[in-house]
Design an enzyme around this catalytic site. Structure first.
Site, PDB file in Angstrom:
ATOM      1  N   ASP A   1       3.836  -7.318  13.745  1.00  0.00           N
ATOM      2  CA  ASP A   1       4.583  -6.480  12.789  1.00  0.00           C
ATOM      3  C   ASP A   1       5.830  -5.816  13.399  1.00  0.00           C
ATOM      4  O   ASP A   1       6.763  -5.459  12.672  1.00  0.00           O
ATOM      5  CB  ASP A   1       3.674  -5.377  12.227  1.00  0.00           C
ATOM      6  CG  ASP A   1       2.790  -5.880  11.090  1.00  0.00           C
ATOM      7  OD1 ASP A   1       3.026  -6.975  10.580  1.00  0.00           O
ATOM      8  OD2 ASP A   1       1.849  -5.145  10.721  1.00  0.00           O
TER       9      ASP A   1
ATOM     10  N   HIS B   1       0.798  -1.230   0.000  1.00  0.00           N
ATOM     11  CA  HIS B   1       0.000   0.000   0.000  1.00  0.00           C
ATOM     12  C   HIS B   1       0.833   1.284   0.000  1.00  0.00           C
ATOM     13  O   HIS B   1       0.752   2.121   0.892  1.00  0.00           O
ATOM     14  CB  HIS B   1      -1.080   0.024   1.097  1.00  0.00           C
ATOM     15  CG  HIS B   1      -0.724  -0.634   2.397  1.00  0.00           C
ATOM     16  ND1 HIS B   1       0.208  -0.137   3.244  1.00  0.00           N
ATOM     17  CD2 HIS B   1      -1.223  -1.741   2.987  1.00  0.00           C
ATOM     18  CE1 HIS B   1       0.278  -0.919   4.305  1.00  0.00           C
ATOM     19  NE2 HIS B   1      -0.563  -1.890   4.170  1.00  0.00           N
TER      20      HIS B   1
ATOM     21  N   GLU C   1      -4.583  -7.562  10.334  1.00  0.00           N
ATOM     22  CA  GLU C   1      -4.388  -7.085   8.958  1.00  0.00           C
ATOM     23  C   GLU C   1      -4.286  -8.312   8.038  1.00  0.00           C
ATOM     24  O   GLU C   1      -3.774  -9.365   8.421  1.00  0.00           O
ATOM     25  CB  GLU C   1      -3.132  -6.203   8.842  1.00  0.00           C
ATOM     26  CG  GLU C   1      -3.099  -5.499   7.493  1.00  0.00           C
ATOM     27  CD  GLU C   1      -2.131  -4.320   7.405  1.00  0.00           C
ATOM     28  OE1 GLU C   1      -1.334  -4.103   8.327  1.00  0.00           O
ATOM     29  OE2 GLU C   1      -2.176  -3.613   6.370  1.00  0.00           O
TER      30      GLU C   1
ATOM     31  N   HIS D   1      -2.622 -10.076  15.081  1.00  0.00           N
ATOM     32  CA  HIS D   1      -2.825  -8.868  14.268  1.00  0.00           C
ATOM     33  C   HIS D   1      -3.748  -9.239  13.119  1.00  0.00           C
ATOM     34  O   HIS D   1      -3.475 -10.201  12.393  1.00  0.00           O
ATOM     35  CB  HIS D   1      -1.459  -8.390  13.765  1.00  0.00           C
ATOM     36  CG  HIS D   1      -1.512  -7.180  12.891  1.00  0.00           C
ATOM     37  ND1 HIS D   1      -2.500  -6.228  12.970  1.00  0.00           N
ATOM     38  CD2 HIS D   1      -0.670  -6.746  11.914  1.00  0.00           C
ATOM     39  CE1 HIS D   1      -2.266  -5.280  12.079  1.00  0.00           C
ATOM     40  NE2 HIS D   1      -1.172  -5.571  11.423  1.00  0.00           N
TER      41      HIS D   1
ATOM     42  N   ASP E   1      -2.589  -9.497   5.670  1.00  0.00           N
ATOM     43  CA  ASP E   1      -1.390 -10.290   5.371  1.00  0.00           C
ATOM     44  C   ASP E   1      -1.157 -11.341   6.453  1.00  0.00           C
ATOM     45  O   ASP E   1      -0.333 -12.244   6.277  1.00  0.00           O
ATOM     46  CB  ASP E   1      -0.145  -9.412   5.159  1.00  0.00           C
ATOM     47  CG  ASP E   1       0.041  -8.340   6.216  1.00  0.00           C
ATOM     48  OD1 ASP E   1      -0.942  -7.947   6.862  1.00  0.00           O
ATOM     49  OD2 ASP E   1       1.184  -7.885   6.403  1.00  0.00           O
TER      50      ASP E   1
ATOM     51  N   HIS F   1       0.724  -1.836  14.771  1.00  0.00           N
ATOM     52  CA  HIS F   1       0.387  -0.525  14.232  1.00  0.00           C
ATOM     53  C   HIS F   1      -1.105  -0.403  13.899  1.00  0.00           C
ATOM     54  O   HIS F   1      -1.513   0.551  13.234  1.00  0.00           O
ATOM     55  CB  HIS F   1       1.244  -0.257  12.963  1.00  0.00           C
ATOM     56  CG  HIS F   1       0.871  -1.134  11.804  1.00  0.00           C
ATOM     57  ND1 HIS F   1       0.406  -0.605  10.614  1.00  0.00           N
ATOM     58  CD2 HIS F   1       0.809  -2.475  11.636  1.00  0.00           C
ATOM     59  CE1 HIS F   1       0.136  -1.569   9.762  1.00  0.00           C
ATOM     60  NE2 HIS F   1       0.372  -2.709  10.354  1.00  0.00           N
TER      61      HIS F   1
ATOM     62  N   TYR G   1      11.304  -0.403   6.941  1.00  0.00           N
ATOM     63  CA  TYR G   1      10.011  -0.875   7.441  1.00  0.00           C
ATOM     64  C   TYR G   1       9.487   0.065   8.529  1.00  0.00           C
ATOM     65  O   TYR G   1       8.322   0.477   8.519  1.00  0.00           O
ATOM     66  CB  TYR G   1      10.182  -2.297   7.996  1.00  0.00           C
ATOM     67  CG  TYR G   1       8.902  -2.953   8.407  1.00  0.00           C
ATOM     68  CD1 TYR G   1       8.178  -3.736   7.520  1.00  0.00           C
ATOM     69  CD2 TYR G   1       8.392  -2.778   9.688  1.00  0.00           C
ATOM     70  CE1 TYR G   1       6.996  -4.330   7.905  1.00  0.00           C
ATOM     71  CE2 TYR G   1       7.206  -3.366  10.082  1.00  0.00           C
ATOM     72  CZ  TYR G   1       6.517  -4.146   9.178  1.00  0.00           C
ATOM     73  OH  TYR G   1       5.328  -4.727   9.554  1.00  0.00           O
TER      74      TYR G   1
ATOM     75  N   HIS H   1       7.067 -10.511   9.930  1.00  0.00           N
ATOM     76  CA  HIS H   1       7.747 -10.351   8.630  1.00  0.00           C
ATOM     77  C   HIS H   1       9.255 -10.450   8.847  1.00  0.00           C
ATOM     78  O   HIS H   1       9.777  -9.924   9.840  1.00  0.00           O
ATOM     79  CB  HIS H   1       7.475  -8.977   8.015  1.00  0.00           C
ATOM     80  CG  HIS H   1       6.038  -8.695   7.710  1.00  0.00           C
ATOM     81  ND1 HIS H   1       5.361  -9.267   6.667  1.00  0.00           N
ATOM     82  CD2 HIS H   1       5.142  -7.886   8.325  1.00  0.00           C
ATOM     83  CE1 HIS H   1       4.107  -8.817   6.639  1.00  0.00           C
ATOM     84  NE2 HIS H   1       3.953  -7.979   7.644  1.00  0.00           N
TER      85      HIS H   1
HETATM   86 FE1  FEO Z   1       0.065  -4.759   9.700  1.00  0.00          FE
HETATM   87 FE2  FEO Z   1       2.024  -7.157   8.420  1.00  0.00          FE
HETATM   88  O1  FEO Z   1       0.413  -6.295   8.723  1.00  0.00           O
END
Ligand code: FEO
Length: 399
Positions: free
Chosen positions: A167, A28, A84, A82, A86, A148, A195, A228
């Site tokens: 994250d 994004h 989100e 989390h 992903d 986040h 990041y 990640h």
């Molecule tokens: Fe906030 Fe890796 O998703």
């Protein structure tokens, strides 16, 4: 060989069962030239527990890694640290495949997952500080709201002194190396900084509080397992110190000069400002939005003290490349910066005024008068640009 994917053991009782996204290049608006990983983890307790899932398209890879060690139906609990997509994109399908006894998330996570998937699977809210028995070991939960997303939480496995940090402490880096000590330190620092700058920066005050909160728990942490990039098992001190430094956003004697130019007039002004700053002993990054990606600008700002922005005027506005980066920066809220604006125009000349206002809106302290020129800068205008650089340099040296 029917299964090319394997789980990777990261501690006595935990396996990495995530996925590697070698081809993603945009997150994004944040450019990810080195791909990413979506990390999921399997805790091999009496109640086998899956921590987070992966992006929907990678469900098969995650399932294959799980199947390399167990039948997925042996998983009893799923934790969503989390929501989100992903990390939750295949959560519902995983629930359908595994049929776990229970699924847990933070209270906000439960609501968020509901809003994302409009599904009626029961997800049990866990509170900040609550523990969950897995039979022969325990998980503890810590809310980390706004690191986040509002739902974000950390999960701690005392048995292995391992913190699942979603994250936080992560990076977008596709790699078959699973551990920090298998990757050069400079690469780790660059990718983690990029990041942080592009994802975590606006929440820096919350990061400082979260770091204190983790310290206050007395948790012993030998392994840091983010959602990640690599698992930290050797250089954990390095990433925590970097987070403390980045979150403080202390200004340094470094200036980022960002500009976009039509016929090189604004560019000549940018060059004059940069030369002047360098002559004053200030480190300068000169970045043309005609060529550079917005993600690199925010990376450079992470350890800067000033932001100087320039644009030609096009149709009563700043150039679209500058509008792009200014919008991006406004959202990421870099703090403690001074700055100034400059630019050229043909007849109406709104760009410099608009850029200066944008800096003010970003709470950048205007530290030098703007410089603006009609058409092409002459020596007198270049002298003003030189002076602008000197004023900014003097202000930075005072800090
Ligand atoms: Fe906030 Fe890796 O998703």
């Amino acid at each position: 060989m029917s299964n090319v994917f394997s789980a990777v053991k990261i501690s006595d009782h935990v396996y990495w069962v995530g996925a590697i996204d070698w081809t993603i290049r945009d997150f994004h608006g944040y450019t990810t030239p080195h791909g990413s990983t979506y990390n999921a983890y399997l805790v091999m307790a009496n109640k086998i527990t899956l921590i987070d899932t992966v992006k929907a398209a990678f469900r098969g890879e995650m399932l294959a890694r799980i199947k390399s060690i167990i039948d997925p139906k042996q998983i009893k609990y799923i934790i969503s640290n989390h929501s989100e997509m992903d990390h939750s994109g295949c959560l519902l399908e995983m629930i359908d495949i595994i049929k776990p006894e229970k699924v847990f998330a933070s209270a906000v996570g439960v609501r968020t997952l509901r809003e994302l998937f409009h599904d009626q699977h029961e997800i049990i809210p866990v509170k900040d500080g609550e523990s969950l028995s897995l039979g022969n070991m325990e998980l503890a939960f810590m809310e980390t709201r706004m690191i986040h997303w509002p739902d974000s939480m950390f999960t701690y496995l005392a048995k292995d002194q391992l913190l699942f940090s979603q994250d936080a402490f992560g990076m977008h880096l596709a790699s078959l190396e699973r551990f920090d000590d298998e990757i050069p330190a400079a690469t780790l620092e660059y990718e983690a900084a990029t990041y942080y700058a592009n994802i975590v920066l606006p929440y820096s005050p919350i990061v400082l509080k979260a770091l204190e909160k983790v310290m206050a728990t007395g948790w012993k942490i030998k392994i840091l397992a983010p959602d990640h990039g690599p698992v930290w098992r050797k250089n954990m001190g390095m990433i925590i110190e970097l987070y403390q430094k980045w979150a403080q956003q202390k200004p340094t004697a470094k200036v980022v000069v960002v500009y976009a130019t039509m016929w090189h007039s604004t560019e000549k002004m940018a060059l004059a400002i940069a030369e002047s700053l360098a002559q004053e002993g200030i480190k300068v990054k000169l970045m043309s939005m005609n060529e550079v990606h917005r993600s690199e600008i925010v990376y450079e700002l992470l350890n800067a003290g000033a932001l100087i922005v320039g644009s030609s005027t096009l149709n009563n506005n700043i150039l679209p490349q500058m509008a792009d980066v200014m919008t991006y920066l406004k959202g990421l809220k870099p703090a403690n910066l001074i700055g100034a604006a400059f630019g050229s125009y043909g007849w109406s000349g709104e760009s410099v005024r608009d850029l200066e206002q944008m800096l003010k809106d970003m709470k950048v302290k205007i530290a030098a008068p703007a410089v603006s020129v009609k058409h092409v800068p002459d020596n007198s205008t270049l002298e003003k640009c030189h002076d602008l650089g000197k004023v900014i340099a003097a202000e930075l040296k005072k800090a």
